[in-house]
Write a protein that holds these residues in place. Structure first.
Motif, PDB file in Angstrom:
ATOM      1  N   HIS A   1      27.861  55.922  62.906  1.00  0.00           N
ATOM      2  CA  HIS A   1      27.167  57.212  62.796  1.00  0.00           C
ATOM      3  C   HIS A   1      25.784  57.211  63.433  1.00  0.00           C
ATOM      4  CE1 HIS A   1      29.677  58.454  59.001  1.00  0.00           C
ATOM      5  NE2 HIS A   1      30.407  58.331  60.090  1.00  0.00           N
ATOM      6  N   HIS A   2      25.088  56.081  63.376  1.00  0.00           N
ATOM      7  CA  HIS A   2      23.662  56.097  63.718  1.00  0.00           C
ATOM      8  C   HIS A   2      23.266  55.203  64.887  1.00  0.00           C
ATOM      9  CE1 HIS A   2      23.265  58.240  59.956  1.00  0.00           C
ATOM     10  NE2 HIS A   2      23.712  57.203  59.267  1.00  0.00           N
ATOM     11  N   ASP A   3      24.040  54.156  65.195  1.00  0.00           N
ATOM     12  CA  ASP A   3      23.579  53.165  66.160  1.00  0.00           C
ATOM     13  C   ASP A   3      24.360  53.154  67.465  1.00  0.00           C
ATOM     14  OD1 ASP A   3      21.657  52.330  64.337  1.00  0.00           O
ATOM     15  OD2 ASP A   3      23.004  50.866  63.404  1.00  0.00           O
ATOM     16  N   CYS A   4      25.379  54.002  67.605  1.00  0.00           N
ATOM     17  CA  CYS A   4      26.134  54.078  68.861  1.00  0.00           C
ATOM     18  C   CYS A   4      25.522  55.129  69.783  1.00  0.00           C
ATOM     19  CB  CYS A   4      27.602  54.432  68.595  1.00  0.00           C
ATOM     20  SG  CYS A   4      28.512  53.153  67.744  1.00  0.00           S
TER      21      CYS A   4
ATOM     22  N   ARG B   1      27.834  58.974  68.969  1.00  0.00           N
ATOM     23  CA  ARG B   1      28.184  58.758  67.567  1.00  0.00           C
ATOM     24  C   ARG B   1      29.676  58.948  67.359  1.00  0.00           C
ATOM     25  NH1 ARG B   1      25.525  62.578  64.091  1.00  0.00           N
ATOM     26  NH2 ARG B   1      25.424  63.967  65.891  1.00  0.00           N
TER      27      ARG B   1
ATOM     28  N   ASP C   1      29.433  63.716  60.297  1.00  0.00           N
ATOM     29  CA  ASP C   1      29.386  62.370  59.729  1.00  0.00           C
ATOM     30  C   ASP C   1      29.434  62.405  58.204  1.00  0.00           C
ATOM     31  OD1 ASP C   1      26.925  63.568  59.575  1.00  0.00           O
ATOM     32  OD2 ASP C   1      25.778  61.794  60.143  1.00  0.00           O
TER      33      ASP C   1
END
Length: 436
Positions: free
Chosen positions: A217-220, A223, A283
């Motif tokens: 959800h946050h680091d790709c 997302r 998300d």
């Protein structure tokens, strides 16, 4: 001209010239005419010899260059294969290699609505799980979604995609690392493993899956929404470490997109209310599904199941219980420990972890997506030393949307019915993206 043809022609011409000399000697003897022809013939044979030498030398150089290129190509392919393996990039597999690795797809590890998974062993001894998808539009969509999601991500708690195989107008194959202990569902629900998963492992699994979802959800860069979070899609390796699997229903959120309205698909017992009502997913829809998984980890039972004895009476339906509603009552009354799987009672554990997991789960299953925490915050709830705040009450509209109201005997649950609540399904079809 090919080398073989050139050599044959040179040999034929040389033989003809030598034969001509013999004929001239027989006819003219060692006369002046014979010696004139001998000079011409010798010059011609010498020219042919020089031409053959030059041609052979050139051919030898070309062959040497081709051999060097072949060796260099093999080295480059080996280096590229090594780089792909080290970088975690999926490798294309030929179908016959997968057929041999799985012993003609003999050992079935599991099957779903549209796919089957087989155990296999690659030539280098690597144990793998080979997922076979149909070659229709739906199978192709799942194949593309999973490759697009897993090929671009690297996380210790996401199952690793080793490779793939595409057969024109045929099935698609995905090759994953093999997980020795199978799915989480076999270890927490009755009727699975002989020994239920101990509390310490359950808590570790919850944290590891939460971290995997937080990463998606946050680091790709783009997302990723998983959209099918459930115990069957959480795999356990030999050390009972969790791997989130099966991104075949996943959706990429690019740019500033915060919400997407797409096919209503997934597993009825784990779908967020906004998806069932057609309001679109985000998300926070994964957060809702994860909250339901947390409750099943704690209680060791399905959130939706048939209870009671009213179904034994003619003309009535059996009661359907929705465990999140029961868990919310326990939290309000300070009885969180009663939610714990009865098979784990007597086991040493930190009660704060149990209470914290139940409360975190109820935060995740709030009807309003805006009130649900993000997955990064859920990780903090599960790992932090501070007590998790009591979640606010929520109407749990999914009970009405799924027809699970315990007081309504008019009809059995609509999407669930007699279907296995852990089976993924599709319902509708829309595709639009909404900005933040």
């Amino acid at each position: 001209m090919k080398a073989e043809s050139a050599r044959a022609l040179a040999a034929a011409v040389t033989g003809s010239l030598l034969l001509l000399l013999v004929v001239l000697w027989v006819c003219f003897g060692f006369s002046r005419t014979f010696f004139i022809f001998l000079g011409i013939d010798s010059a011609a044979i010498l020219g042919i010899a020089v031409w053959a030498a030059i041609n052979y030398s050139s051919l030898d150089r070309r062959l040497s260059l081709a051999r060097r290129r072949a060796v260099d190509g093999e080295e480059l392919r080996a280096q590229y294969s090594l780089l792909r393996k080290e970088a975690g990039l999926p490798t294309p597999f030929p179908y016959d290699q997968l057929e041999a690795a799985t012993d003609n797809f003999r050992t079935v590890l599991g099957s779903g609505a549209s796919a089957a998974v087989f155990k296999g062993v690659l030539p280098d001894g690597t144990a793998v799980a080979v997922k076979r998808l149909p070659g229709d539009a739906r199978g192709d969509a799942e194949f593309r979604a999973e490759v697009a999601a897993l090929a671009a991500v690297q996380h210790v708690n996401l199952v690793r995609l080793l490779g793939y195989c595409l057969i024109p107008r045929g099935p698609r194959f995905l090759v994953y690392e093999f997980m020795e202990n199978g799915s989480l569902s076999a270890w927490i629900f009755p009727g699975g493993a002989a020994r239920p998963l101990p509390w310490r492992c359950r808590h570790d699994v919850a944290v590891e899956v939460a971290r995997a979802l937080a990463y998606l959800h946050h680091d790709c860069r783009s997302r990723v929404l998983h959209l099918d979070v459930k115990p069957e899609n959480i795999l356990l390796d030999g050390g009972f470490r969790a791997r989130l699997a099966d991104l075949g229903l996943s959706q990429l959120l690019r740019g500033n997109a915060a919400r997407v309205v797409t096919d209503t698909r997934g597993t009825p017992g784990y779908l967020a209310p906004e998806w069932l009502s057609g309001a679109g997913v985000s998300d926070k829809s994964d957060v809702y599904s994860f909250g339901l998984v947390l409750l099943e980890l704690v209680a060791g039972r399905r959130n939706i199941r048939k209870d009671g004895a009213r179904g034994t009476e003619p003309g009535t339906t059996r009661d359907w219980s929705f465990f999140p509603r029961t868990a919310a009552e326990m939290v309000r009354e300070g009885r969180e420990m009663e939610a714990l799987d009865a098979r784990l009672r007597g086991e040493e554990m930190d009660e704060r972890q149990v209470k914290g997991m139940v409360r975190a789960a109820l935060w995740c299953v709030q009807d309003d997506p805006a009130r649900r925490p993000c997955m990064a915050r859920v990780v903090e709830m599960l790992c932090g030393d501070e007590p998790v705040e009591t979640p606010p009450e929520t109407d749990m509209v999914v009970v009405r949307l799924l027809g699970l109201d315990e007081g309504d005997e008019a009809a059995p649950p609509r999407p669930v019915g007699e279907r296995d609540p852990s089976a993924s399904v599709y319902f509708a079809s829309v595709s639009t993206v909404s900005p933040r």
